[in-house]
Scaffold this motif. Structure first.
Motif, PDB file in Angstrom:
ATOM      1  N   LYS A  22       0.867  -1.175   0.000  1.00 56.18           N
ATOM      2  CA  LYS A  22       0.000   0.000   0.000  1.00 56.18           C
ATOM      3  C   LYS A  22       0.902   1.223   0.000  1.00 56.18           C
ATOM      4  O   LYS A  22       1.965   1.221   0.611  1.00 56.18           O
ATOM      5  CB  LYS A  22      -0.904  -0.003   1.220  1.00 56.18           C
ATOM      6  CG  LYS A  22      -1.843  -1.221   1.252  1.00 56.18           C
ATOM      7  CD  LYS A  22      -2.726  -1.207   2.457  1.00 56.18           C
ATOM      8  CE  LYS A  22      -3.525  -2.477   2.643  1.00 56.18           C
ATOM      9  NZ  LYS A  22      -4.302  -2.925   1.542  1.00 56.18           N
ATOM     10  N   TYR A  34      -3.028   5.636  -1.994  1.00 54.15           N
ATOM     11  CA  TYR A  34      -3.864   6.578  -1.254  1.00 54.15           C
ATOM     12  C   TYR A  34      -3.200   7.949  -1.199  1.00 54.15           C
ATOM     13  O   TYR A  34      -1.984   8.059  -1.227  1.00 54.15           O
ATOM     14  CB  TYR A  34      -4.090   6.085   0.182  1.00 54.15           C
ATOM     15  CG  TYR A  34      -4.838   4.779   0.254  1.00 54.15           C
ATOM     16  CD1 TYR A  34      -6.220   4.757   0.276  1.00 54.15           C
ATOM     17  CD2 TYR A  34      -4.155   3.563   0.290  1.00 54.15           C
ATOM     18  CE1 TYR A  34      -6.914   3.554   0.332  1.00 54.15           C
ATOM     19  CE2 TYR A  34      -4.838   2.362   0.341  1.00 54.15           C
ATOM     20  CZ  TYR A  34      -6.220   2.363   0.367  1.00 54.15           C
ATOM     21  OH  TYR A  34      -6.902   1.173   0.411  1.00 54.15           O
ATOM     22  N   ILE A  86      -7.410   9.684   2.258  1.00 53.22           N
ATOM     23  CA  ILE A  86      -7.675   9.198   3.612  1.00 53.22           C
ATOM     24  C   ILE A  86      -6.911  10.002   4.660  1.00 53.22           C
ATOM     25  O   ILE A  86      -5.950  10.691   4.352  1.00 53.22           O
ATOM     26  CB  ILE A  86      -7.323   7.691   3.742  1.00 53.22           C
ATOM     27  CG1 ILE A  86      -5.831   7.443   3.506  1.00 53.22           C
ATOM     28  CG2 ILE A  86      -8.177   6.858   2.799  1.00 53.22           C
ATOM     29  CD1 ILE A  86      -5.369   6.019   3.771  1.00 53.22           C
ATOM     30  N   GLU A 100      -2.296  -0.850  -3.511  1.00 57.54           N
ATOM     31  CA  GLU A 100      -3.292   0.201  -3.284  1.00 57.54           C
ATOM     32  C   GLU A 100      -2.577   1.530  -3.076  1.00 57.54           C
ATOM     33  O   GLU A 100      -1.546   1.591  -2.407  1.00 57.54           O
ATOM     34  CB  GLU A 100      -4.159  -0.131  -2.065  1.00 57.54           C
ATOM     35  CG  GLU A 100      -4.998  -1.373  -2.256  1.00 57.54           C
ATOM     36  CD  GLU A 100      -5.802  -1.746  -1.019  1.00 57.54           C
ATOM     37  OE1 GLU A 100      -5.747  -1.026   0.005  1.00 57.54           O
ATOM     38  OE2 GLU A 100      -6.481  -2.785  -1.074  1.00 57.54           O
ATOM     39  N   VAL A 140      -5.455   6.171  -7.782  1.00 60.53           N
ATOM     40  CA  VAL A 140      -5.595   6.526  -6.361  1.00 60.53           C
ATOM     41  C   VAL A 140      -6.947   6.016  -5.880  1.00 60.53           C
ATOM     42  O   VAL A 140      -7.995   6.413  -6.381  1.00 60.53           O
ATOM     43  CB  VAL A 140      -5.465   8.051  -6.141  1.00 60.53           C
ATOM     44  CG1 VAL A 140      -5.746   8.406  -4.681  1.00 60.53           C
ATOM     45  CG2 VAL A 140      -4.084   8.534  -6.556  1.00 60.53           C
ATOM     46  N   LYS A 141      -6.888   5.120  -4.908  1.00 60.59           N
ATOM     47  CA  LYS A 141      -8.098   4.488  -4.389  1.00 60.59           C
ATOM     48  C   LYS A 141      -8.962   5.464  -3.599  1.00 60.59           C
ATOM     49  O   LYS A 141     -10.176   5.455  -3.717  1.00 60.59           O
ATOM     50  CB  LYS A 141      -7.710   3.280  -3.536  1.00 60.59           C
ATOM     51  CG  LYS A 141      -8.862   2.422  -3.123  1.00 60.59           C
ATOM     52  CD  LYS A 141      -8.380   1.130  -2.506  1.00 60.59           C
ATOM     53  CE  LYS A 141      -9.588   0.267  -2.168  1.00 60.59           C
ATOM     54  NZ  LYS A 141      -9.184  -1.045  -1.699  1.00 60.59           N
ATOM     55  N   ASP A 142      -8.286   6.322  -2.795  1.00 62.20           N
ATOM     56  CA  ASP A 142      -9.059   7.240  -1.957  1.00 62.20           C
ATOM     57  C   ASP A 142      -8.131   8.287  -1.340  1.00 62.20           C
ATOM     58  O   ASP A 142      -6.918   8.131  -1.332  1.00 62.20           O
ATOM     59  CB  ASP A 142      -9.762   6.456  -0.839  1.00 62.20           C
ATOM     60  CG  ASP A 142     -10.985   7.159  -0.283  1.00 62.20           C
ATOM     61  OD1 ASP A 142     -11.317   8.282  -0.741  1.00 62.20           O
ATOM     62  OD2 ASP A 142     -11.627   6.593   0.624  1.00 62.20           O
ATOM     63  N   MET A 191      -4.648   5.706   7.488  1.00 63.84           N
ATOM     64  CA  MET A 191      -3.377   5.174   6.992  1.00 63.84           C
ATOM     65  C   MET A 191      -2.795   4.204   8.019  1.00 63.84           C
ATOM     66  O   MET A 191      -2.309   3.136   7.665  1.00 63.84           O
ATOM     67  CB  MET A 191      -2.411   6.327   6.711  1.00 63.84           C
ATOM     68  CG  MET A 191      -1.081   5.909   6.102  1.00 63.84           C
ATOM     69  SD  MET A 191       0.302   5.636   7.245  1.00 63.84           S
ATOM     70  CE  MET A 191       0.344   7.102   8.221  1.00 63.84           C
ATOM     71  N   LYS A 216     -10.159  14.747  -5.441  1.00 61.31           N
ATOM     72  CA  LYS A 216     -10.019  13.391  -5.995  1.00 61.31           C
ATOM     73  C   LYS A 216      -9.886  13.429  -7.514  1.00 61.31           C
ATOM     74  O   LYS A 216      -9.089  12.698  -8.099  1.00 61.31           O
ATOM     75  CB  LYS A 216     -11.213  12.523  -5.565  1.00 61.31           C
ATOM     76  CG  LYS A 216     -11.192  11.101  -6.079  1.00 61.31           C
ATOM     77  CD  LYS A 216     -10.369  10.199  -5.201  1.00 61.31           C
ATOM     78  CE  LYS A 216     -10.657   8.731  -5.431  1.00 61.31           C
ATOM     79  NZ  LYS A 216     -10.001   8.124  -6.550  1.00 61.31           N
ATOM     80  N   PHE A 273       1.047   5.568   0.469  1.00 56.73           N
ATOM     81  CA  PHE A 273       0.391   6.739   1.042  1.00 56.73           C
ATOM     82  C   PHE A 273       1.224   7.951   0.654  1.00 56.73           C
ATOM     83  O   PHE A 273       2.390   8.066   1.048  1.00 56.73           O
ATOM     84  CB  PHE A 273       0.312   6.593   2.568  1.00 56.73           C
ATOM     85  CG  PHE A 273      -0.393   7.708   3.278  1.00 56.73           C
ATOM     86  CD1 PHE A 273      -1.776   7.833   3.223  1.00 56.73           C
ATOM     87  CD2 PHE A 273       0.317   8.620   4.049  1.00 56.73           C
ATOM     88  CE1 PHE A 273      -2.432   8.846   3.914  1.00 56.73           C
ATOM     89  CE2 PHE A 273      -0.323   9.642   4.734  1.00 56.73           C
ATOM     90  CZ  PHE A 273      -1.706   9.754   4.669  1.00 56.73           C
TER      91      PHE A 273
END
Length: 175
Positions: free
Chosen positions: A54, A132, A156, A130, A152-154, A161, A145, A56
């Motif tokens: 993942k 983020y 957050i 993933e 980019v999934k979301d 995170m 977004k 971030f």
């Protein structure tokens, strides 16, 4: 005091047992070409080894996942001692030098068949990774977004995170 002793014993036991790495959480906070690629390579490497990955992106690292900037990142020439080891420091600040250095770096990456940032992000998502964006940084820089690449999934929070990092065998990598 007993709790601390138990926690210390648990940490020692985990180290001795060498629990296998199951997933990585790569945090990218800088938007330079070399930092973003370091993060992408770490996440992609984990995926290729069968690990969960993942990513971030926060603060200036958000540049790597915005549609407008993802494929237009630059190499840091000022304040980068490794880059400037064979040149006087003041050369890094000359007009046009950063663009030249970035162009040269991208040429070398092309020779090694290293994909552009957006293609790398596509590969990571296709491999099960993933991606983020940080809500605080996105709010601070007025990023929505729809400004971000499709992978980019979301967007957050930092708390969310941390939830991504829960579980055994997790390594957090900060780039």
């Amino acid at each position: 005091m007993e709790d601390v002793k138990e926690m210390t014993a648990d940490v020692k036991k985990n180290i001795e047992e060498k629990k296998p790495l199951k997933k990585v959480l790569v945090i990218c906070a800088r938007g330079t070409l070399e930092d973003v690629y370091a993060a992408l390579i770490m996440a992609n490497g984990a995926l290729s080894e069968g690990k969960e990955a993942k990513m971030f992106f926060t603060f200036f690292g958000l540049d790597a996942i915005t549609k407008a900037k993802a494929d237009h990142l630059h190499t840091a020439t000022v304040g980068n001692p490794a880059f400037m080891r064979s040149l006087p420091t003041m050369v890094g600040g000359l007009p046009g030098f950063e663009a030249l250095a970035s162009h040269m770096m991208k040429q070398e990456m092309d020779k090694l068949d290293i994909p552009p940032v957006t293609e790398f992000l596509e590969m990571i998502e296709a491999g099960g990774g993933e991606i983020y964006a940080c809500k605080l940084a996105a709010d601070m820089f007025h990023i929505k977004k729809e400004d971000l690449v499709d992978e980019v999934k979301d967007i957050i929070t930092v708390g969310q995170m941390y939830d991504l990092a829960e579980g055994d065998g997790v390594q957090i990598i900060y780039v």
